[in-house]
Design a protein around this motif. Structure first.
Motif, PDB file in Angstrom:
ATOM      1  N   GLY A  99       0.825  -1.209   0.003  1.00 23.67           N
ATOM      2  CA  GLY A  99      -0.040  -0.143  -0.084  1.00 23.67           C
ATOM      3  C   GLY A  99       0.834   1.191  -0.028  1.00 23.67           C
ATOM      4  N   LEU A 100       0.305   2.319   0.675  1.00 23.53           N
ATOM      5  CA  LEU A 100       1.088   3.721   0.675  1.00 23.53           C
ATOM      6  C   LEU A 100       2.358   3.508   1.728  1.00 23.53           C
ATOM      7  N   CYS A 101       3.524   3.619   1.111  1.00 22.02           N
ATOM      8  CA  CYS A 101       4.815   3.429   1.695  1.00 22.02           C
ATOM      9  C   CYS A 101       5.891   4.192   1.358  1.00 22.02           C
ATOM     10  N   SER A 102       6.783   4.288   1.935  1.00 26.84           N
ATOM     11  CA  SER A 102       8.073   5.077   1.710  1.00 26.84           C
ATOM     12  C   SER A 102       9.181   4.289   0.857  1.00 26.84           C
ATOM     13  N   THR A 103       9.848   4.815  -0.031  1.00 26.65           N
ATOM     14  CA  THR A 103      10.882   4.039  -0.867  1.00 26.65           C
ATOM     15  C   THR A 103      11.882   3.279   0.081  1.00 26.65           C
ATOM     16  N   PRO A 104      12.367   3.937   1.283  1.00 32.33           N
ATOM     17  CA  PRO A 104      13.301   3.377   1.957  1.00 32.33           C
ATOM     18  C   PRO A 104      12.686   2.050   2.526  1.00 32.33           C
ATOM     19  N   ALA A 105      11.416   2.108   3.023  1.00 32.89           N
ATOM     20  CA  ALA A 105      10.807   1.030   3.612  1.00 32.89           C
ATOM     21  C   ALA A 105      10.493  -0.194   2.839  1.00 32.89           C
ATOM     22  N   MET A 106      10.418   0.280   1.356  1.00 34.90           N
ATOM     23  CA  MET A 106      10.075  -0.759   0.199  1.00 34.90           C
ATOM     24  C   MET A 106      11.683  -1.607   0.239  1.00 34.90           C
TER      25      MET A 106
ATOM     26  N   MET B  39       4.749  -0.758   6.902  1.00 38.58           N
ATOM     27  CA  MET B  39       5.140   0.578   7.290  1.00 38.58           C
ATOM     28  C   MET B  39       4.823   0.394   8.862  1.00 38.58           C
ATOM     29  N   SER B  40       4.141  -0.348   9.472  1.00 37.24           N
ATOM     30  CA  SER B  40       3.901  -0.505  10.874  1.00 37.24           C
ATOM     31  C   SER B  40       5.229  -0.962  11.456  1.00 37.24           C
ATOM     32  N   GLU B  41       5.718  -2.291  10.775  1.00 32.88           N
ATOM     33  CA  GLU B  41       6.834  -2.698  11.128  1.00 32.88           C
ATOM     34  C   GLU B  41       8.278  -1.774  11.158  1.00 32.88           C
ATOM     35  N   TYR B  42       8.159  -1.122   9.994  1.00 32.74           N
ATOM     36  CA  TYR B  42       9.266  -0.181   9.696  1.00 32.74           C
ATOM     37  C   TYR B  42       9.306   1.004  10.926  1.00 32.74           C
ATOM     38  N   ALA B  43       8.067   1.570  11.076  1.00 35.95           N
ATOM     39  CA  ALA B  43       7.925   2.674  12.149  1.00 35.95           C
ATOM     40  C   ALA B  43       8.379   2.094  13.515  1.00 35.95           C
ATOM     41  N   HIS B  44       7.950   0.713  13.806  1.00 34.51           N
ATOM     42  CA  HIS B  44       8.337   0.077  15.225  1.00 34.51           C
ATOM     43  C   HIS B  44       9.845  -0.048  15.343  1.00 34.51           C
ATOM     44  N   ASP B  45      10.776  -0.372  14.353  1.00 33.82           N
ATOM     45  CA  ASP B  45      12.083  -0.398  14.189  1.00 33.82           C
ATOM     46  C   ASP B  45      12.550   1.071  14.501  1.00 33.82           C
ATOM     47  N   LEU B  46      12.131   2.211  13.965  1.00 35.20           N
ATOM     48  CA  LEU B  46      12.579   3.264  14.112  1.00 35.20           C
ATOM     49  C   LEU B  46      12.214   3.952  15.619  1.00 35.20           C
ATOM     50  N   ARG B  47      11.137   3.501  16.190  1.00 39.46           N
ATOM     51  CA  ARG B  47      10.922   3.851  17.559  1.00 39.46           C
ATOM     52  C   ARG B  47      11.833   3.061  18.456  1.00 39.46           C
TER      53      ARG B  47
ATOM     54  N   GLY C  45       4.220  11.507   6.841  1.00 35.17           N
ATOM     55  CA  GLY C  45       3.151  11.801   8.216  1.00 35.17           C
ATOM     56  C   GLY C  45       3.392  10.679   9.000  1.00 35.17           C
ATOM     57  N   PHE C  46       3.540   9.455   8.615  1.00 38.35           N
ATOM     58  CA  PHE C  46       3.769   8.165   9.657  1.00 38.35           C
ATOM     59  C   PHE C  46       4.701   8.618  10.512  1.00 38.35           C
ATOM     60  N   TYR C  47       5.622   9.361  10.123  1.00 39.52           N
ATOM     61  CA  TYR C  47       7.044   9.657  11.252  1.00 39.52           C
ATOM     62  C   TYR C  47       6.416  10.403  12.136  1.00 39.52           C
ATOM     63  N   ALA C  48       5.745  11.227  12.186  1.00 37.27           N
ATOM     64  CA  ALA C  48       5.035  12.191  13.187  1.00 37.27           C
ATOM     65  C   ALA C  48       4.090  11.269  14.159  1.00 37.27           C
ATOM     66  N   VAL C  49       3.195  10.730  13.155  1.00 32.61           N
ATOM     67  CA  VAL C  49       1.906   9.991  14.054  1.00 32.61           C
ATOM     68  C   VAL C  49       2.540   8.639  14.531  1.00 32.61           C
ATOM     69  N   HIS C  50       3.329   7.803  13.986  1.00 34.15           N
ATOM     70  CA  HIS C  50       3.593   6.415  14.278  1.00 34.15           C
ATOM     71  C   HIS C  50       4.979   6.368  14.927  1.00 34.15           C
ATOM     72  N   VAL C  51       5.780   7.397  14.735  1.00 34.09           N
ATOM     73  CA  VAL C  51       7.124   7.171  15.225  1.00 34.09           C
ATOM     74  C   VAL C  51       7.335   8.180  16.532  1.00 34.09           C
TER      75      VAL C  51
END
Length: 493
Positions: free
Chosen positions: A84-91, A159-167, A198-204
């Protein structure tokens, strides 16, 4: 239309909306056939055994292109993870964390809303220019018939997994007493430019206790109604600067559409991008890797070199423009035994060795936020790390267009003859590391600065970059160069 015209460096890019649509469903499907074949050659994995992840940015045409790409991959027998909606680095990270054979990101970075494109990855990294050319060559003879049994489809929220790793990276990096909320009391204004950042603000940041109330334009919107999602764009940088000052945030962060580039502003709203961002990143990296080499593109300032080498005790290695050029050169130098932990272009592409040399804006900002949060506890800010950076008084870029057909030969001749000219001029010194075009400096009596002439990677253009340490210095440099360029009737501004 010849599909080869869709090649843009290491990407595929074209118009994707309206009557001029170049990325039709048929074209996208043909490109996927080429991708599967090139991926097979690169990895040795047959299509029936491949898993490919597919994601997209917030552009209006992205859902349509993603649907066509997924359908053709399945037809080729490939199993698909739809991210789905994703950042290039996450891909890219899906090839590492999800063991995907390859990954496809649908994005055109910061380009206008009617454009779109495709980026490709394997676990070895992003595809090279020659890979893109071969994909398009194969796509010209598009065969829509199934290769084998149809692949399996699965929707994956990576993206949820990716945000988790950054947190977790921030938690471990700060090591606060309140381990779950290390950013409590720290305020960050994130500007996603209506891209996918926007995920970075909300989910990280928010789950870690950060105050993100000053953030703006977090909602994905392919019209990009507020400003260009581009950290190099003055309007975009002004917008995040104003957001920081308005909200009283400790730091501002801005991403491009697909989050492979980023920049920031300090608590006073001062922009930290281009040379400043390279300087700041170098200061953080060289604290951990004393004496290491930082690879940059060719247009960085003299002040940056002095900062990296004299203030920080590292080494700067200037290379060619183009983020893949910079990254690949850093990889090559490491293979030769040179310690290069960071490759960075002035556009905001930053790739760290510790992160697979992936140009990831969110990862870089995470490194900076960890340091900023620590420094706030000491009553300091990130800007304190680059106070010794000498800034130019003036900068200017002139783009000289080449009107003849064989523009590469003509441009190369101009560069060679300018090199010979520079050797004969009083007060002018050729750089000792000309790896792209020709760069030379002017002493205090001749402009007190430098100039760089290079040939554009894709266009019939000779960009001329100039910089001076004094007001009026660029005008002095231009006056000295004017008679030289006047002799070339195929050059126009």
């Amino acid at each position: 239309m010849t599909l080869a015209n869709l090649k843009s460096g290491t990407d595929i890019r074209g118009t994707a909306l309206g009557e001029g649509n170049q990325l039709t469903d048929t074209v996208v499907k043909s490109i996927m056939v080429g991708f599967v074949e090139v991926l097979r050659r690169k990895t040795g994995v047959e299509a029936a055994n491949m898993t490919v992840s597919v994601g997209c940015d917030s552009r209006l045409s992205s859902p349509r292109i993603k649907k066509a790409a997924v359908e053709q991959l399945l037809t080729c027998g490939v199993d698909v993870y739809d991210c789905g909606l994703c950042s290039t680095p996450a891909m890219f990270m899906t090839t590492v964390k999800k063991n995907c054979t390859g990954a496809v990101q649908i994005t055109a970075s910061h380009h206008p809303s009617d454009k779109n494109g495709l980026k490709f990855f394997s676990a070895a990294g992003g595809f090279e220019g020659e890979d893109i050319a071969e994909i398009l060559r194969i796509a010209e003879s598009f065969d829509a018939s199934p290769y084998c049994e149809r692949g399996q489809y699965q929707s994956v929220d990576y993206m949820s997994e990716y945000a988790h790793d950054l947190r977790e990276m921030i938690r471990a990096g700060i090591g606060a007493a309140d381990y779950r909320h290390p950013l409590k009391g720290f305020s960050v204004a994130v500007d996603a430019g209506n891209g996918v950042g926007g995920f970075y603000a909300v989910h990280v940041l928010k789950p870690l206790g950060a105050d993100i109330s000053g953030s703006q334009f977090l909602e994905p919107d392919g019209h990009f109604p507020n400003h260009s999602p581009n950290p190099e764009n003055p309007e975009a940088m002004h917008a995040v600067s104003e957001a920081v000052k308005r909200s009283g945030a400790d730091l501002g962060v801005i991403f491009d559409t697909d989050v492979d580039r980023a920049a920031c502003v300090d608590a006073d709203g001062k922009e930290i991008n281009r040379n400043r961002l390279i300087a700041l990143s170098s200061a953080i990296v060289l604290k951990k890797e004393p004496g290491a080499t930082i690879v940059t593109d060719s247009v960085t300032s003299d002040g940056l070199r002095a900062f990296i080498e004299h203030t920080l005790g590292g080494h700067q290695y200037r290379f060619r423009r183009g983020y893949k050029n910079v990254i690949n050169e850093a990889i090559r130098l490491n293979q030769q035994g040179v310690n290069c932990p960071l490759a960075m272009e002035t556009s905001g592409h930053a790739a760290l060795r510790e992160n697979y040399f992936l140009d990831d804006g969110a990862y870089l900002m995470t490194k900076l936020i960890i340091r900023a949060a620590r420094m706030k506890q000491e009553g300091k800010s990130l800007s304190d790390l680059i106070r010794a950076l000498e800034e130019p008084a003036e900068t200017k870029e002139v783009r000289l267009h080449i009107s003849c057909e064989d523009f590469r030969a003509y441009g190369s001749r101009v560069i060679d003859e300018l090199t010979a000219w520079a050797k004969k001029q009083p007060g002018v010194t050729l750089a000792d590391d000309n790896r792209e075009g020709v760069r030379f400096s002017f002493d205090k009596d001749h402009g007190e600065g430098w100039a760089l002439l290079r040939l554009s990677v894709h266009d019939p253009v000779l960009p001329l970059n100039m910089e001076s340490a004094k007001k009026g210095g660029v005008r002095e440099i231009e006056a000295q160069l004017a008679p030289f360029f006047a002799a070339y009737d195929q050059l126009t501004e």
